[in-house]
Design an enzyme around this catalytic site. Structure first.
Site, short mmCIF file in Angstrom:
data_model
loop_
_atom_site.label_atom_id
_atom_site.label_comp_id
_atom_site.label_asym_id
_atom_site.label_seq_id
_atom_site.Cartn_x
_atom_site.Cartn_y
_atom_site.Cartn_z
N SER A 146 54.12 22.12 -54.68
CA SER A 146 55.39 22.70 -55.14
C SER A 146 56.51 22.38 -54.15
CB SER A 146 55.27 24.21 -55.29
OG SER A 146 54.28 24.54 -56.22
N1 SAH Z 1 50.05 26.21 -55.01
C1 SAH Z 1 50.21 24.78 -54.98
C2 SAH Z 1 50.70 24.25 -56.31
C3 SAH Z 1 49.71 23.37 -56.92
S1 SAH Z 1 50.14 22.75 -58.51
C4 SAH Z 1 51.14 24.37 -53.85
O1 SAH Z 1 51.21 25.06 -52.87
O2 SAH Z 1 51.75 23.34 -53.88
C5 SAH Z 1 49.29 23.87 -59.57
C6 SAH Z 1 47.80 23.96 -59.43
O3 SAH Z 1 47.35 24.84 -60.44
C7 SAH Z 1 47.05 22.64 -59.65
O4 SAH Z 1 46.23 22.37 -58.56
C8 SAH Z 1 46.23 22.90 -60.92
O5 SAH Z 1 44.98 22.26 -60.94
C9 SAH Z 1 46.08 24.41 -60.86
N2 SAH Z 1 45.76 25.03 -62.15
C10 SAH Z 1 46.24 24.74 -63.39
N3 SAH Z 1 45.67 25.53 -64.32
C11 SAH Z 1 44.82 26.35 -63.65
C12 SAH Z 1 43.92 27.38 -64.05
N4 SAH Z 1 43.78 27.74 -65.34
N5 SAH Z 1 43.20 28.00 -63.10
C13 SAH Z 1 43.29 27.66 -61.80
N6 SAH Z 1 44.12 26.69 -61.35
C14 SAH Z 1 44.87 26.04 -62.26
#
Ligand code: SAH
Length: 225
Positions: free
Chosen positions: A74
């Site tokens: 993010s």
């Molecule tokens: N928190 C992260 C953002 C990652 S992007 C940061 O610090 O940058 C969002 C993440 O959510 C991805 O890794 C994706 O695989 C995960 N995601 C999407 N749907 C999900 C679900 N149903 N359960 C758990 N994780 C999920």
């Protein structure tokens, strides 16, 4: 605040140096982030360690970056904004994060709250993140491989829940696992449109929902991978 000792070996140089992190913090301040603890956590968290070496020189740009598996880390502003919202009435005892990804948001949270639980649906991503967070010496984090739409019942209720991928509707399990007095922060809406950063608060009377900023997140997906 001085750089925490366990983070010293990750200080970086040039584009990944402390100066680069200081500049990022100044930009976040200009964009309206006011929480000093949040800004300090960002100042001392080596974001370049969370992305591929090939793009490490962009780690302190205020943008989202690819982390493989069609996912992104993010944008620092959004991490700061969501964390600031979560801490606006004090420090929540336990926080559940949905969407661990590379663990940057997880690492920021772990420096600010006593206990962080985080759930991710892509196993290889979670495995490398687990190793990274361990190397960073952050010990108050528990990770789980599962579909975060169902939350993480075992440790519920949570005073804070932060969702870092966008569902179309609020997953009811997350409402269920939110403590009275707690806040749930999530991007809400279709992945092909602008989503709305939404703040949900639970009190004795029930659930209150507030629409905040327009945001853009990867979708919250079904099942595990
Ligand atoms: N928190 C992260 C953002 C990652 S992007 C940061 O610090 O940058 C969002 C993440 O959510 C991805 O890794 C994706 O695989 C995960 N995601 C999407 N749907 C999900 C679900 N149903 N359960 C758990 N994780 C999920």
């Amino acid at each position: 605040m001085n750089i925490p000792s366990h983070l010293k070996k990750f200080v970086g140089s040039g584009m990944t140096s402390q100066r680069a992190r200081d500049r990022l913090v100044e930009r976040l301040r200009q964009q309206g982030i006011r929480s000093e603890p949040v800004l300090e956590a960002i100042r001392f968290t080596p974001r370049h360690v969370f992305v591929d070496e090939a793009i490490a020189s962009h780690a302190y740009d205020n943008t989202a970056l690819p982390i493989g598996f069609n996912q992104t880390i993010s944008q620092p502003y959004i991490v700061a904004r969501m964390t600031e919202l979560l801490l606006r009435h004090g420090i929540p005892e336990t926080v559940l994060e949905i969407g661990t990804g590379c663990g940057y948001q997880t690492a920021i949270l772990a420096q600010l709250v006593p206990q962080v639980y985080s759930v991710e649906r892509i196993q290889p991503l979670l495995q490398s993140t687990e190793q990274r967070l361990e190397e960073l010496g952050l010990r108050n984090i528990q990770l789980q491989y599962s579909d975060g739409q169902w939350g993480w019942e075992t440790h519920a209720p949570y005073q804070g829940i932060l969702v870092t991928a966008a569902p179309n509707e609020i997953p009811y399990a997350l409402l269920d696992q939110l403590a009275v007095g707690g806040s749930l922060i999530l991007p809400l809406g279709d992945q092909y449109q602008t989503q709305t950063l939404t703040l949900i608060q639970r009190d004795e009377q029930g659930i209150h929902q507030q629409a905040l900023d327009a945001v853009s997140f990867v979708p919250l997906c079904n099942g595990t991978q």
